[in-house]
Design a protein around this motif. Sequence first.
Motif, PDB file in Angstrom:
ATOM      1  N   LYS A  23       0.838  -1.193   0.000  1.00  0.00           N
ATOM      2  CA  LYS A  23       0.000   0.000   0.000  1.00  0.00           C
ATOM      3  C   LYS A  23       0.879   1.252   0.000  1.00  0.00           C
ATOM      4  O   LYS A  23       0.635   2.194  -0.766  1.00  0.00           O
ATOM      5  CB  LYS A  23      -0.910  -0.030   1.230  1.00  0.00           C
ATOM      6  N   ASP A  48      -4.029  -2.424   4.341  1.00  0.00           N
ATOM      7  CA  ASP A  48      -2.567  -2.433   4.323  1.00  0.00           C
ATOM      8  C   ASP A  48      -2.080  -3.853   4.046  1.00  0.00           C
ATOM      9  O   ASP A  48      -2.006  -4.681   4.947  1.00  0.00           O
ATOM     10  CB  ASP A  48      -2.036  -1.917   5.657  1.00  0.00           C
ATOM     11  N   TYR A  51      -0.308  -5.942  -2.968  1.00  0.00           N
ATOM     12  CA  TYR A  51      -1.213  -6.014  -4.107  1.00  0.00           C
ATOM     13  C   TYR A  51      -0.468  -6.628  -5.280  1.00  0.00           C
ATOM     14  O   TYR A  51       0.647  -6.222  -5.596  1.00  0.00           O
ATOM     15  CB  TYR A  51      -1.755  -4.619  -4.443  1.00  0.00           C
TER      16      TYR A  51
END
Length: 64
Positions: A23, A48, A51
């Motif tokens: 993040k 948080d 990704y």
Amino acid sequence: MSTAPNPIDLQRHLSMVDYPASKDDLIDAAREQDADEDIIEALEAMPDRQYDGPSAVSQAINRL
């Protein structure tokens, strides 16, 4: 946050990101690309975590 940022604008500001990305990595990249405050706020509101790619970022933002 009232509406999600435009997905095309979002991905344009994250185009230089190497995934997987945290993040904080995404927020830093967006700031470096002079993203609008709406995009920064949307990224800050995401969970948080790591990704895996642009679609994971878009999904997280759309769930807000």
